[in-house]
Design a protein around this motif. Structure first.
Motif, PDB file in Angstrom:
ATOM      1  N   GLU A   1       0.829  -1.206   0.000  1.00  0.00           N
ATOM      2  CA  GLU A   1       0.000   0.000   0.000  1.00  0.00           C
ATOM      3  C   GLU A   1       0.868   1.262   0.000  1.00  0.00           C
ATOM      4  N   LEU A   2       1.965   1.271   0.763  1.00  0.00           N
ATOM      5  CA  LEU A   2       2.876   2.425   0.771  1.00  0.00           C
ATOM      6  C   LEU A   2       3.458   2.677  -0.621  1.00  0.00           C
ATOM      7  N   LEU A   3       3.905   1.607  -1.260  1.00  0.00           N
ATOM      8  CA  LEU A   3       4.491   1.740  -2.593  1.00  0.00           C
ATOM      9  C   LEU A   3       3.449   2.191  -3.609  1.00  0.00           C
ATOM     10  N   ARG A   4       2.230   1.684  -3.468  1.00  0.00           N
ATOM     11  CA  ARG A   4       1.144   2.088  -4.364  1.00  0.00           C
ATOM     12  C   ARG A   4       0.842   3.572  -4.202  1.00  0.00           C
ATOM     13  N   LEU A   5       0.745   4.019  -2.949  1.00  0.00           N
ATOM     14  CA  LEU A   5       0.461   5.429  -2.680  1.00  0.00           C
ATOM     15  C   LEU A   5       1.552   6.346  -3.225  1.00  0.00           C
ATOM     16  N   ASP A   6       2.794   5.873  -3.222  1.00  0.00           N
ATOM     17  CA  ASP A   6       3.910   6.665  -3.742  1.00  0.00           C
ATOM     18  C   ASP A   6       4.035   6.569  -5.266  1.00  0.00           C
ATOM     19  N   GLY A   7       3.132   5.819  -5.895  1.00  0.00           N
ATOM     20  CA  GLY A   7       3.096   5.740  -7.348  1.00  0.00           C
ATOM     21  C   GLY A   7       4.097   4.794  -7.976  1.00  0.00           C
ATOM     22  N   LEU A   8       4.713   3.927  -7.189  1.00  0.00           N
ATOM     23  CA  LEU A   8       5.733   3.038  -7.738  1.00  0.00           C
ATOM     24  C   LEU A   8       5.177   1.936  -8.630  1.00  0.00           C
ATOM     25  N   PHE A   9       3.868   1.687  -8.583  1.00  0.00           N
ATOM     26  CA  PHE A   9       3.250   0.687  -9.455  1.00  0.00           C
ATOM     27  C   PHE A   9       2.593   1.333 -10.679  1.00  0.00           C
ATOM     28  N   ASP A  10       2.616   2.652 -10.730  1.00  0.00           N
ATOM     29  CA  ASP A  10       1.912   3.399 -11.771  1.00  0.00           C
ATOM     30  C   ASP A  10       2.457   3.087 -13.164  1.00  0.00           C
ATOM     31  N   PRO A  11       1.597   2.688 -14.096  1.00  0.00           N
ATOM     32  CA  PRO A  11       2.058   2.358 -15.455  1.00  0.00           C
ATOM     33  C   PRO A  11       2.758   3.512 -16.175  1.00  0.00           C
TER      34      PRO A  11
ATOM     35  N   THR B   1       4.540 -18.546 -11.381  1.00  0.00           N
ATOM     36  CA  THR B   1       3.412 -18.254 -10.497  1.00  0.00           C
ATOM     37  C   THR B   1       3.769 -17.305  -9.361  1.00  0.00           C
ATOM     38  N   ASP B   2       5.049 -17.067  -9.118  1.00  0.00           N
ATOM     39  CA  ASP B   2       5.472 -16.179  -8.027  1.00  0.00           C
ATOM     40  C   ASP B   2       5.367 -14.727  -8.474  1.00  0.00           C
ATOM     41  N   ILE B   3       4.722 -13.913  -7.646  1.00  0.00           N
ATOM     42  CA  ILE B   3       4.650 -12.469  -7.906  1.00  0.00           C
ATOM     43  C   ILE B   3       5.208 -11.772  -6.674  1.00  0.00           C
ATOM     44  N   SER B   4       6.232 -10.971  -6.879  1.00  0.00           N
ATOM     45  CA  SER B   4       6.823 -10.212  -5.772  1.00  0.00           C
ATOM     46  C   SER B   4       6.537  -8.733  -5.980  1.00  0.00           C
ATOM     47  N   LEU B   5       6.796  -7.940  -4.952  1.00  0.00           N
ATOM     48  CA  LEU B   5       6.586  -6.496  -5.090  1.00  0.00           C
ATOM     49  C   LEU B   5       7.573  -5.888  -6.082  1.00  0.00           C
ATOM     50  N   THR B   6       8.774  -6.467  -6.202  1.00  0.00           N
ATOM     51  CA  THR B   6       9.705  -5.945  -7.206  1.00  0.00           C
ATOM     52  C   THR B   6       9.149  -6.151  -8.615  1.00  0.00           C
ATOM     53  N   ASP B   7       8.366  -7.209  -8.807  1.00  0.00           N
ATOM     54  CA  ASP B   7       7.722  -7.424 -10.110  1.00  0.00           C
ATOM     55  C   ASP B   7       6.783  -6.275 -10.452  1.00  0.00           C
ATOM     56  N   LEU B   8       6.133  -5.725  -9.438  1.00  0.00           N
ATOM     57  CA  LEU B   8       5.186  -4.636  -9.649  1.00  0.00           C
ATOM     58  C   LEU B   8       5.880  -3.288  -9.825  1.00  0.00           C
ATOM     59  N   VAL B   9       7.068  -3.138  -9.220  1.00  0.00           N
ATOM     60  CA  VAL B   9       7.811  -1.878  -9.290  1.00  0.00           C
ATOM     61  C   VAL B   9       8.629  -1.779 -10.574  1.00  0.00           C
ATOM     62  N   ALA B  10       9.191  -2.892 -11.011  1.00  0.00           N
ATOM     63  CA  ALA B  10      10.066  -2.888 -12.195  1.00  0.00           C
ATOM     64  C   ALA B  10       9.320  -2.407 -13.438  1.00  0.00           C
ATOM     65  N   ASP B  11      10.085  -1.989 -14.420  1.00  0.00           N
ATOM     66  CA  ASP B  11       9.486  -1.553 -15.677  1.00  0.00           C
ATOM     67  C   ASP B  11       8.834  -2.717 -16.408  1.00  0.00           C
TER      68      ASP B  11
END
Length: 194
Positions: free
Chosen positions: A40-50, A161-171
């Motif tokens: 949630e912190l990373l999402r709020l900071d926009g790190l998952f933003d496309p 099948t593994d999804i990590s937060l780095t997967d969501l942050v990376a380009d």
């Protein structure tokens, strides 16, 4: 977890569960709560933003790989890049990827990538493992260090099948380290054909 006996109260059509024993799951629950808090912190900071996602260069010639030199994942990346783009340069930045000190090692390695001239793409990852083995890649510090890498990034943590937060942050997210290597460099046969 609870142990109980299910029942139905027919007069009102209600389901009942008469609990006879409770088993605490604090450790599992605490780890999941921490993961959700960081997410949630990373999402709020926009790190998952496309919109912040950068494209992978079409003809990258220098790729950094942040992983353990002792792992099979590195050998997979070396093999794939060697076949697809043999003129490419691979810069391996060794980092512990699980256990004590993994978070610190990954952060240090990602920061080092920013100081190496000529890097065009950065792959970060490791092969498969259990949830606890992959936990460093769910760390807030590692995710923020990955977001701060100055070049396009590919996260390749675990199996498909593994999804990590780095997967969501990376380009870009790769399902495996081998797939990340394919995404990072062009295929010489296809380039020759063009």
């Amino acid at each position: 977890f609870v142990l109980g006996k299910p029942g139905i109260y027919e007069a009102k059509g209600e389901f009942q569960l008469n609990v006879t024993r409770m088993i605490p799951t604090a450790a599992i629950g605490a780890a999941q709560r921490e993961l959700e808090r960081v997410k949630e912190l990373l999402r709020l900071d926009g790190l998952f933003d496309p919109v912040r996602k950068r494209p992978i260069p079409a003809l990258a010639s220098t790729v950094a790989v942040v992983t353990s030199t002792a792992g099979a994942a590195l050998q997979d990346v070396i093999t794939v890049i060697g076949k697809r783009w043999p003129c490419g340069r691979l810069v391996v930045v060794n980092a512990r990827v699980q256990g004590d000190g993994a978070v610190h090692a990954l952060v240090r390695a990602l920061r080092l990538v920013n100081r190496i001239p000529g890097i065009e793409v950065c792959i970060v990852g490791r092969g498969g493992g259990g949830r606890e083995d992959l936990s460093a890649f769910n760390s807030e510090a590692v995710c923020r260090a990955l977001a701060a890498v100055r070049v396009a990034t590919i996260s390749a943590v675990g199996h498909e099948t593994d999804i990590s937060l780095t997967d969501l942050v990376a380009d870009l997210r790769a399902p495996t380290p081998s797939a990340a290597a394919e995404m990072a460099v062009a295929d010489r046969r296809e380039v020759s054909r063009q």
